[in-house]
Design a protein around this motif. Structure first.
Motif: not given
Length: 108
Positions: A33-36, A102-108, A84-85, A61-62
């Motif tokens: 939560x918050x930040x990166x 719920x994450x099974x759809x495409x994301x970048x 992301x990614x 979160x990358x």
């Protein structure tokens, strides 16, 4: 390594270019939560990395340029939007990656 139940809140945390080839790394029940938090360029080639039951809310979160070429990575029961990614670096047939429905759809 055990980050079970940890809270990543504010600031920046980097696991970028981390290499995991065996053993277990647990982020089970962690809260992002918050930040990166960066896993960019990390390589998971064996062992197990688990984010089961982790909560992703309000944090970036990358997982860009991540390579998942072996072992297992689990996000089973994770809550919030997909990082992301995340799926871009998965090598089909070489790794076992468990994602919430719920994450099974495409994301970048």
């Amino acid at each position: 390594m055990n980050f079970r139940g940890a809270t990543f809140s504010g600031g920046m945390v980097s696991f970028a270019r981390t290499k995991i080839s065996g053993g277990t790394v647990s982020f089970d029940g962690a809260t992002f939560s918050l930040g990166a938090v960066y896993f960019s360029g990390a390589t998971f080639s064996g062992g197990r990395v688990s984010f089961s039951g982790a909560t992703f809310c309000g944090s970036e979160v990358y997982f860009g340029s991540v390579t998942v070429a072996g072992g297992a990575v689990s996000f089973d029961g994770a809550i919030g939007p997909a990082p992301t990614g995340l799926r871009a670096g998965v090598t089909p047939g070489l790794a076992r990656v468990i994602l919430p429905p719920s994450w099974m759809t495409p994301n970048p």
